[in-house]
Design a protein around this motif. Structure first.
Motif, PDB file in Angstrom:
ATOM      1  N   ILE A  19       0.858  -1.188   0.000  1.00 24.99           N
ATOM      2  CA  ILE A  19       0.000   0.000   0.000  1.00 24.99           C
ATOM      3  C   ILE A  19       0.894   1.239   0.000  1.00 24.99           C
ATOM      4  O   ILE A  19       1.743   1.396   0.882  1.00 24.99           O
ATOM      5  CB  ILE A  19      -0.909   0.031   1.260  1.00 24.99           C
ATOM      6  N   CYS A  20       0.701   2.129  -0.973  1.00 25.20           N
ATOM      7  CA  CYS A  20       1.502   3.352  -1.076  1.00 25.20           C
ATOM      8  C   CYS A  20       1.252   4.252   0.133  1.00 25.20           C
ATOM      9  O   CYS A  20       0.097   4.515   0.499  1.00 25.20           O
ATOM     10  CB  CYS A  20       1.132   4.085  -2.369  1.00 25.20           C
ATOM     11  N   THR A  21       2.331   4.725   0.763  1.00 22.00           N
ATOM     12  CA  THR A  21       2.182   5.576   1.950  1.00 22.00           C
ATOM     13  C   THR A  21       1.728   6.988   1.570  1.00 22.00           C
ATOM     14  O   THR A  21       1.361   7.775   2.438  1.00 22.00           O
ATOM     15  CB  THR A  21       3.505   5.668   2.750  1.00 22.00           C
ATOM     16  N   GLN A  22       1.723   7.309   0.281  1.00 21.84           N
ATOM     17  CA  GLN A  22       1.271   8.637  -0.159  1.00 21.84           C
ATOM     18  C   GLN A  22      -0.207   8.640  -0.529  1.00 21.84           C
ATOM     19  O   GLN A  22      -0.982   9.446  -0.021  1.00 21.84           O
ATOM     20  CB  GLN A  22       2.076   9.091  -1.387  1.00 21.84           C
ATOM     21  N   CYS A  23      -0.597   7.737  -1.437  1.00 24.00           N
ATOM     22  CA  CYS A  23      -1.965   7.801  -1.973  1.00 24.00           C
ATOM     23  C   CYS A  23      -2.864   6.670  -1.455  1.00 24.00           C
ATOM     24  O   CYS A  23      -4.074   6.688  -1.679  1.00 24.00           O
ATOM     25  CB  CYS A  23      -1.943   7.784  -3.502  1.00 24.00           C
ATOM     26  N   GLY A  24      -2.279   5.687  -0.767  1.00 20.89           N
ATOM     27  CA  GLY A  24      -3.094   4.617  -0.190  1.00 20.89           C
ATOM     28  C   GLY A  24      -3.505   3.529  -1.171  1.00 20.89           C
ATOM     29  O   GLY A  24      -4.229   2.601  -0.806  1.00 20.89           O
ATOM     30  N   ILE A  38       6.509   4.078  -1.860  1.00 16.41           N
ATOM     31  CA  ILE A  38       5.804   4.999  -2.761  1.00 16.41           C
ATOM     32  C   ILE A  38       5.532   4.309  -4.093  1.00 16.41           C
ATOM     33  O   ILE A  38       6.444   3.722  -4.686  1.00 16.41           O
ATOM     34  CB  ILE A  38       6.656   6.274  -3.020  1.00 16.41           C
ATOM     35  N   CYS A  39       4.296   4.405  -4.572  1.00 14.09           N
ATOM     36  CA  CYS A  39       3.939   3.764  -5.846  1.00 14.09           C
ATOM     37  C   CYS A  39       4.545   4.538  -7.029  1.00 14.09           C
ATOM     38  O   CYS A  39       5.018   5.674  -6.868  1.00 14.09           O
ATOM     39  CB  CYS A  39       2.418   3.660  -5.992  1.00 14.09           C
ATOM     40  N   GLY A  40       4.496   3.920  -8.192  1.00 13.00           N
ATOM     41  CA  GLY A  40       5.083   4.534  -9.378  1.00 13.00           C
ATOM     42  C   GLY A  40       4.440   5.866  -9.726  1.00 13.00           C
ATOM     43  O   GLY A  40       5.129   6.833 -10.063  1.00 13.00           O
ATOM     44  N   ALA A  41       3.112   5.940  -9.621  1.00  8.80           N
ATOM     45  CA  ALA A  41       2.417   7.182  -9.987  1.00  8.80           C
ATOM     46  C   ALA A  41       2.826   8.328  -9.057  1.00  8.80           C
ATOM     47  O   ALA A  41       3.065   9.451  -9.508  1.00  8.80           O
ATOM     48  CB  ALA A  41       0.902   6.966  -9.932  1.00  8.80           C
ATOM     49  N   CYS A  42       2.929   8.036  -7.754  1.00 11.49           N
ATOM     50  CA  CYS A  42       3.315   9.088  -6.800  1.00 11.49           C
ATOM     51  C   CYS A  42       4.792   9.460  -6.970  1.00 11.49           C
ATOM     52  O   CYS A  42       5.159  10.635  -6.809  1.00 11.49           O
ATOM     53  CB  CYS A  42       3.040   8.643  -5.363  1.00 11.49           C
ATOM     54  N   SER A  43       5.638   8.474  -7.320  1.00  9.05           N
ATOM     55  CA  SER A  43       7.058   8.761  -7.573  1.00  9.05           C
ATOM     56  C   SER A  43       7.200   9.668  -8.799  1.00  9.05           C
ATOM     57  O   SER A  43       7.961  10.639  -8.786  1.00  9.05           O
ATOM     58  CB  SER A  43       7.839   7.465  -7.810  1.00  9.05           C
TER      59      SER A  43
HETATM   60 ZN   LIG Z   1       0.884   6.401  -4.524  1.00  9.58          ZN
END
Ligand SMILES: [Zn+2]
Ligand SMILES: [Zn+2]
Length: 226
Positions: A19-24, A38-43
């Motif tokens: 689970i991405c710590t930024q967007c969930g 952090i997921c790819g989209a948030c990175s």
């Molecule tokens: Zn994310």
């Protein structure tokens, strides 16, 4: 140079599903030494915001210097489709810094919107390197060119073409840095000659990144100095 975390100064140390710590959202995460996953989209989002921030805060009229400020931060990989945004953004910033009154914020947003649609790997998969298209995009934004334009339509296509010829003659495999260096120089020259930009035309740099590139072509690269 290891790639830096999207939210802190630590380097990415591993990658796993979670689970991405930024967007969930759930997905493949880049996990840093401080534990941010952090997921790819948030990175990608963080890197694009970094490109924008560097360009808005830059003062150099040399697009290579602006580009290296973007790259040196470590939020882009050695080979990364974000170069398709970085090249044109650095050219826009250098053009503004050379004393031209442009709406840089608007133009950088436009560069991100268009440049991020150039697919990863388009050099080898489509015969159309994204760093070269980034130069065509830069000139399109600068001149307000559209598919219906008459006067500048040829110029923006020719700009991409001139980059492609230069990098094609060197040959592969890919290198986002080599192709960006070529694209920046061609873009600066055309902006100066055709559109009166006062930006500096960058000198050929000495590449400091060949050791991080497993596919470096070394002596075949004009920027490799051992
Ligand atoms: Zn994310
Ligand atoms: Zn972190």
């Amino acid at each position: 140079m290891a790639v830096k975390c999207a939210v802190c100064e630590s380097s990415i140390v591993e990658s796993y599903e979670g689970i991405c710590t930024q967007c969930g959202k759930e997905g493949k995460l880049n996990v840093c030494g401080s534990g941010h996953g952090i997921c790819g989209a948030c990175s990608d989002k963080a890197a694009f915001e970094h490109i924008r921030d560097v360009c808005l805060g830059s003062t150099s009229a040399d697009p290579y210097e602006v580009f290296m400020q973007i790259v040196d931060d470590g939020r882009m990989r050695m080979h990364d489709f974000k170069h398709h945004v970085a090249v044109g953004s650095a050219l826009l910033a250098a053009h503004r810094n050379a004393g031209t009154n442009i709406d840089l914020g608007f133009m950088l947003d436009e560069m991100r919107k268009r440049g991020s649609r150039i697919p990863p790997g388009s050099c080898g998969l489509m015969g159309n390197c994204g760093a070269a298209v980034s130069v065509g995009t830069f000139l399109s934004i600068l001149t307000g060119t559209t598919p219906y334009s008459e006067d500048t339509w040829g110029d923006v296509n020719l700009a991409t073409a001139q980059c492609l010829i230069q990098l094609a003659l060197i040959g592969g495999p890919r290198c986002c840095k080599r192709n960006s260096f070529i694209a920046l120089k061609v873009g600066a020259r055309i902006a100066k000659e055709k559109f009166g930009s006062e930006m500096d035309i960058p000198d050929d740099p000495v590449c400091q990144m060949s050791k991080q590139n497993g596919e470096c072509i070394q002596d075949r690269c004009p920027f490799y100095k051992g």
